[in-house]
Design an enzyme around this catalytic site. Structure first.
Site, PDB file in Angstrom:
ATOM      1  N   MET A   1      93.399  40.613  32.674  1.00 27.38           N
ATOM      2  CA  MET A   1      93.720  40.597  31.247  1.00 27.38           C
ATOM      3  C   MET A   1      94.106  39.161  30.899  1.00 27.38           C
ATOM      4  O   MET A   1      94.994  38.577  31.519  1.00 27.38           O
ATOM      5  CB  MET A   1      94.888  41.541  30.937  1.00 27.38           C
ATOM      6  CG  MET A   1      95.253  41.572  29.461  1.00 27.38           C
ATOM      7  SD  MET A   1      93.868  42.085  28.400  1.00 27.38           S
ATOM      8  CE  MET A   1      93.938  43.858  28.565  1.00 27.38           C
TER       9      MET A   1
ATOM     10  N   ASP B   1      81.276  31.286  33.241  1.00 26.45           N
ATOM     11  CA  ASP B   1      80.900  32.650  33.637  1.00 26.45           C
ATOM     12  C   ASP B   1      79.601  33.056  32.934  1.00 26.45           C
ATOM     13  O   ASP B   1      78.716  33.670  33.546  1.00 26.45           O
ATOM     14  CB  ASP B   1      82.014  33.639  33.280  1.00 26.45           C
ATOM     15  CG  ASP B   1      83.318  33.284  33.971  1.00 26.45           C
ATOM     16  OD1 ASP B   1      83.259  32.776  35.110  1.00 26.45           O
ATOM     17  OD2 ASP B   1      84.388  33.494  33.378  1.00 26.45           O
TER      18      ASP B   1
ATOM     19  N   GLY C   1      79.258  20.880  30.900  1.00 26.39           N
ATOM     20  CA  GLY C   1      79.836  21.057  29.571  1.00 26.39           C
ATOM     21  C   GLY C   1      78.811  20.752  28.483  1.00 26.39           C
ATOM     22  O   GLY C   1      77.664  21.217  28.548  1.00 26.39           O
TER      23      GLY C   1
END
Ligand code: RIB
Length: 308
Positions: A15, A254, A223
């Site tokens: 979380m 991810d 990036g």
């Protein structure tokens, strides 16, 4: 390929407690925040959700706590179509939590693994059949290293592609590198893993070091500058970044790793797969939150077909 790509993610489920502020605090300083939100995250779960939104058939192997966070995290995975039959719920340990400070679109993260620390080689053994049927197994480093190695060994033995996103970065045993078909660090992780600079002209040399230590293909996320890749025949190339409005970079790596896995499983070449992955990661940063920011297949296909 006529069937959907089939992927197994062995990894973390967290979380994310995301606090937005004008700027991050310095050590010893208190600053006022703007908002706090609770968003499903965890590098493993983020990659599973991203791949499922790209139309892959995704199975997650992981552990959550039997607390309210654990149930929300399972709901988020299922809501995106991830198969969670191999996710254990443990009542005696809290779910993994990531404290994220978001300032100016960029983030810093502290992860407390909780239940993720209980994901064991036995979990991998219990689901070897799922792994054997996959096109690829996706791994990260928010679970015990022995479990990562067990998953890589199992996948290798069953002829399944091993994809490793070495984050959060830590020292990698040579055995794991030798089991890895595709390693996908960012620039800072590459520098940490190799002890070499990875800026500008130094980048290919650092990537080659990972290949010399046993990794198959090396793909580095850069990036806003896109990505660089090195294949098993030592062909090196780059894919430029897409210009997008950055809202939140959490989960961009991810999204990239998931996009790369899906495209490779669809039989695309490494340069093509990297282009698809750059588009997936670029779209992920245009929205808030890790799992909430993952793009759909249609959006990625559309961005890929556009000229930058
Ligand atoms: O890669 C982003 C993820 O890192 C976040 O979702 C957080 O949970 C941490 O694991």
């Amino acid at each position: 390929m006529s069937r959907k790509p089939r992927l197994v993610v062995v990894g973390s489920i967290n979380m994310d407690v995301v606090i937005e502020a004008i700027r991050p605090p310095r050590m010893g300083e208190t600053v006022m925040g703007e908002s706090v939100r609770f968003i499903p995250g965890g590098k493993g779960a983020n990659q599973a959700v991203a791949a499922a939104r790209l139309d892959a058939d995704v199975h997650m192997i992981g552990v959550v706590g039997g607390d309210p966070f654990g149930h929300t995290l399972l709901d988020s995975l299922r809501g995106s179509g991830v198969d969670t039959a191999a996710v254990r719920v443990l009542d005696d340990v809290p779910s993994g939590v990531a404290g994220i400070t978001l300032a100016g679109g960029d983030n810093s993260i502290i992860v407390v693994p909780g239940a993720n620390g209980r994901l064991s080689p036995d979990d991998v053994a219990a689901h070897e059949d799922r792994i054997a049927e996959a096109d690829a197994v996706l791994l990260q480093l928010e679970i015990p290293m022995e479990t990562v190695i067990a998953a890589a060994r199992t996948a290798k033995r069953r002829g399944v592609r091993v994809m490793l996103n070495p984050a959060p970065v830590r020292e990698l045993p040579d055995e794991l590198l030798a089991l890895t078909d595709v390693i996908c660090p960012n620039r800072i992780e590459l520098e940490t893993l190799t002890g070499l600079p990875a800026e500008g002209k130094a980048l290919p040399k650092a990537m080659r070091q990972l290949r010399q230590r046993g990794a198959g293909q090396v793909v580095v996320t850069l990036g806003a500058d896109g990505a660089a890749f090195l294949d098993e025949r030592d062909h090196w190339g780059t894919e430029p970044g897409r210009s997008v409005r950055v809202v939140d970079t959490t989960g961009a790596g991810d999204a990239f790793h998931a996009g790369l896995a899906v495209a490779l499983a669809e039989g695309r070449s490494l340069p093509d797969a990297v282009r698809f992955a750059v588009c997936t990661g670029s779209l992920a940063v245009t929205r808030f939150g890790a799992q909430t920011g993952m793009p759909s297949r249609r959006e990625v296909d559309e961005l890929e077909s556009r000229k930058n």
